[in-house]
Write a protein that holds these residues in place. Sequence first.
Motif, short mmCIF file in Angstrom:
data_model
loop_
_atom_site.label_atom_id
_atom_site.label_comp_id
_atom_site.label_asym_id
_atom_site.label_seq_id
_atom_site.Cartn_x
_atom_site.Cartn_y
_atom_site.Cartn_z
N TYR A 227 -47.43 75.21 -58.69
CA TYR A 227 -47.10 73.78 -58.54
C TYR A 227 -46.19 73.50 -57.34
CZ TYR A 227 -45.21 69.17 -59.76
OH TYR A 227 -44.82 67.85 -59.74
N SER A 240 -50.28 67.72 -62.37
CA SER A 240 -50.91 67.87 -63.70
C SER A 240 -51.85 66.72 -64.06
CB SER A 240 -49.82 67.93 -64.76
OG SER A 240 -49.14 66.68 -64.84
N TYR A 241 -51.68 65.58 -63.43
CA TYR A 241 -52.43 64.35 -63.77
C TYR A 241 -52.17 63.92 -65.22
CZ TYR A 241 -54.64 65.87 -59.49
OH TYR A 241 -54.84 66.30 -58.21
N SER A 243 -49.66 61.93 -66.13
CA SER A 243 -48.80 60.74 -66.20
C SER A 243 -49.35 59.65 -67.12
CB SER A 243 -48.54 60.18 -64.81
OG SER A 243 -49.74 60.08 -64.08
N GLU A 279 -39.47 67.64 -62.73
CA GLU A 279 -40.15 66.33 -62.67
C GLU A 279 -40.04 65.62 -64.02
OE1 GLU A 279 -41.13 65.00 -59.86
OE2 GLU A 279 -40.53 66.87 -58.93
N ASN A 348 -48.19 61.62 -55.78
CA ASN A 348 -46.76 61.33 -55.64
C ASN A 348 -46.30 61.26 -54.18
OD1 ASN A 348 -43.95 61.08 -56.59
ND2 ASN A 348 -43.74 63.10 -55.66
N ASP A 379 -51.00 54.78 -64.79
CA ASP A 379 -49.81 55.40 -65.39
C ASP A 379 -48.56 54.53 -65.21
OD1 ASP A 379 -48.74 55.78 -62.79
OD2 ASP A 379 -49.48 57.82 -62.64
P1 FAD Z 1 -46.83 65.74 -61.96
O1 FAD Z 1 -46.41 66.14 -60.60
O2 FAD Z 1 -47.69 66.67 -62.72
O3 FAD Z 1 -45.48 65.47 -62.79
C1 FAD Z 1 -45.42 65.56 -64.21
C2 FAD Z 1 -44.78 64.35 -64.80
O4 FAD Z 1 -43.43 64.25 -64.39
C3 FAD Z 1 -45.41 63.04 -64.39
O5 FAD Z 1 -46.56 62.77 -65.16
C4 FAD Z 1 -44.29 62.07 -64.65
O6 FAD Z 1 -44.20 61.72 -66.01
C5 FAD Z 1 -43.06 62.88 -64.32
N1 FAD Z 1 -42.66 62.57 -62.93
C6 FAD Z 1 -43.05 63.19 -61.81
N2 FAD Z 1 -42.42 62.66 -60.74
C7 FAD Z 1 -41.63 61.68 -61.22
C8 FAD Z 1 -40.74 60.77 -60.61
N3 FAD Z 1 -40.50 60.76 -59.29
N4 FAD Z 1 -40.10 59.89 -61.40
C9 FAD Z 1 -40.29 59.89 -62.73
N5 FAD Z 1 -41.13 60.73 -63.36
C10 FAD Z 1 -41.78 61.61 -62.62
N6 FAD Z 1 -44.67 57.73 -62.26
C11 FAD Z 1 -45.17 57.15 -63.36
O7 FAD Z 1 -45.38 57.82 -64.38
N7 FAD Z 1 -45.43 55.80 -63.40
C12 FAD Z 1 -45.21 55.00 -62.31
O8 FAD Z 1 -45.44 53.79 -62.39
C13 FAD Z 1 -44.73 55.60 -61.13
N8 FAD Z 1 -44.53 54.86 -60.01
C14 FAD Z 1 -44.04 55.46 -58.87
C15 FAD Z 1 -43.80 54.68 -57.73
C16 FAD Z 1 -43.27 55.25 -56.57
C17 FAD Z 1 -43.02 54.38 -55.36
C18 FAD Z 1 -42.99 56.63 -56.55
C19 FAD Z 1 -42.43 57.28 -55.32
C20 FAD Z 1 -43.20 57.41 -57.68
C21 FAD Z 1 -43.73 56.85 -58.85
N9 FAD Z 1 -43.98 57.63 -60.01
C22 FAD Z 1 -44.46 57.01 -61.14
C23 FAD Z 1 -43.62 59.06 -60.06
C24 FAD Z 1 -44.75 60.05 -59.69
O9 FAD Z 1 -45.33 59.68 -58.48
C25 FAD Z 1 -45.83 60.15 -60.76
O10 FAD Z 1 -45.24 60.39 -62.03
C26 FAD Z 1 -46.80 61.27 -60.50
O11 FAD Z 1 -47.41 61.11 -59.24
C27 FAD Z 1 -47.86 61.30 -61.60
O12 FAD Z 1 -48.78 62.31 -61.38
P2 FAD Z 1 -48.80 63.63 -62.26
O13 FAD Z 1 -48.75 63.31 -63.71
O14 FAD Z 1 -49.97 64.42 -61.78
O15 FAD Z 1 -47.43 64.28 -61.83
#
Ligand code: FAD
Length: 484
Positions: A227, A240-241, A243, A279, A348, A379
């Motif tokens: 990761y 992980s997708y 969210s 995260e 992200n 998400d």
């Molecule tokens: P992974 O990289 O697999 O991360 C696992 C989990 O960790 C995510 O599903 C999420 O729950 C949490 N996470 C990861 N990064 C963050 C972060 N920076 N802040 C809070 N939690 C995080 N995330 C959302 O869930 N909903 C949103 O509306 C959202 N809006 C965003 C807006 C902006 C401008 C930015 C910069 C970030 C935002 N994020 C948001 C955070 C992050 O981008 C996403 O959680 C992430 O891209 C989701 O993909 P993933 O589940 O594959 O993430």
Amino acid sequence: ERALVWFRRDLRVFDHAALYHALTQSRAVFCVFIFDTAILDALPEQDRRIEFLHASLIELHAELVKLGGALIVRHALAASEIPALARELTVDAVFINHDYEPAAIARDAQISGALQQDGIALHDYKDQVIFERDEVLSLAGKPFSVFTPYKNAWLKQLQFDSTDINVRSYPIDPVAHHLAVSPIAHVMPSLGELGFAPSNFAELKIPVGMSGGQALLDNFLERINKYKLTRDFPAVKGPSYLSVHLRFGTVSIRHLARRACEAVRLASDASGAQTWLAELVWRDFYFMILQHHPRVVHGAFKPDYDAIQWETGPAADALFQAWCDGKTGYPLVDAAMAQLNQSGYMHNRLRMVTACFLIKDLGIDWRRGEAYFAEKLIDFDLSANNGGWQWASSSGCDAQPYFRIFNPITQSEKFDTEGRFIRRYVPQLAQLGNKQIHAPWLLTKMELDHAGVTLGGNYPAPVVQHDVARKQTLMRYAVVKKVT
Ligand code: FAD
């Protein structure tokens, strides 16, 4: 004792705090989900979230049937429907898991008052996060506003309780736990009956429900050790997708944290799992910030930043529209916006790049971008979205400094070096070379012709010049220089 479990952001039957407590404390347990008109009425006619929800509820009902019960589904104003249903089912208590958004807190307080008048209790539990607002505090007993010390305290607290009490699961035992046969038939309203039209959701093949969340988790656990190395490259299957599943509670955050800790313990190089666990800590962090500072919903965490003058008027509106439509002329930004518009997801790294571009290249109020993301992201989560936008605008707690302005070309060269992501979402640039694709306006007419690209024709010329915009932004932020 008769109980009603109200499902909200927790659409699963395993490891569910409110369901577990209802089943262990009550003789007869009923289950309900409300398509709340207070939320639905404000949504556009096509909304992928409603389709995700709809499909996930079908699975939730099927699982509740296996436990002897059923899901009552209503399309109504939750604030009045829950007390009415509780009376109709003559329950003694309603069981819910905490929701941390200000509007939900106000709604739950109203419902609690209405139930009380009828002598019905409202039992509420922590379920959506590992640690709630006051569970992780500084040594001085104050809430944190900087992430790293919060994370360190969070991790310490998790390890401190070696019994894993903080990530304990709430086991629902199909032999011991039985739901009551519902006197109200399960009727699932169609998408049309809810007032929505289908989007392209079915084509996206997003795994839905508990089974979808589990499948994504299983897949990710095979990659979790990589990761840290892969997470920043949007063309690679790095994150992980999960969210959307965290948003709707089709996975359990405790289960995810346990699996991440396990991966940390087992891996020879734990940095991947550690980074991912961090995260999940960001997620708790922004929930905590929202609970302590609900004003962030409308204004800057650092109030002085509300003095910044953003661009307004028709020219700014046109720039905003170009950003929304992925027509800024900056390929990585446009590809990212196309990903959002087509799939309801954005990587992200690209959320950071596009947010920074809107605020610091186009000079547009971060709240406009935040609202656009809120409408489009499957998400969408108020706390994380607001936290992310305030990070990019430098107005948030622990945000990037105001003078840090992403260069959209450098970001593109660094994180999509071969232009694979850009080619996927901006196919008209596909014939450009790996070095050319990041800034097509720097190419000669011959080079553009050769790749079939016409600037201002099949691909826009850049709407702003980054270097000029950068200087304007530094001037715009001068009002906060003194206080940063
Ligand atoms: P992974 O990289 O697999 O991360 C696992 C989990 O960790 C995510 O599903 C999420 O729950 C949490 N996470 C990861 N990064 C963050 C972060 N920076 N802040 C809070 N939690 C995080 N995330 C959302 O869930 N909903 C949103 O509306 C959202 N809006 C965003 C807006 C902006 C401008 C930015 C910069 C970030 C935002 N994020 C948001 C955070 C992050 O981008 C996403 O959680 C992430 O891209 C989701 O993909 P993933 O589940 O594959 O993430």
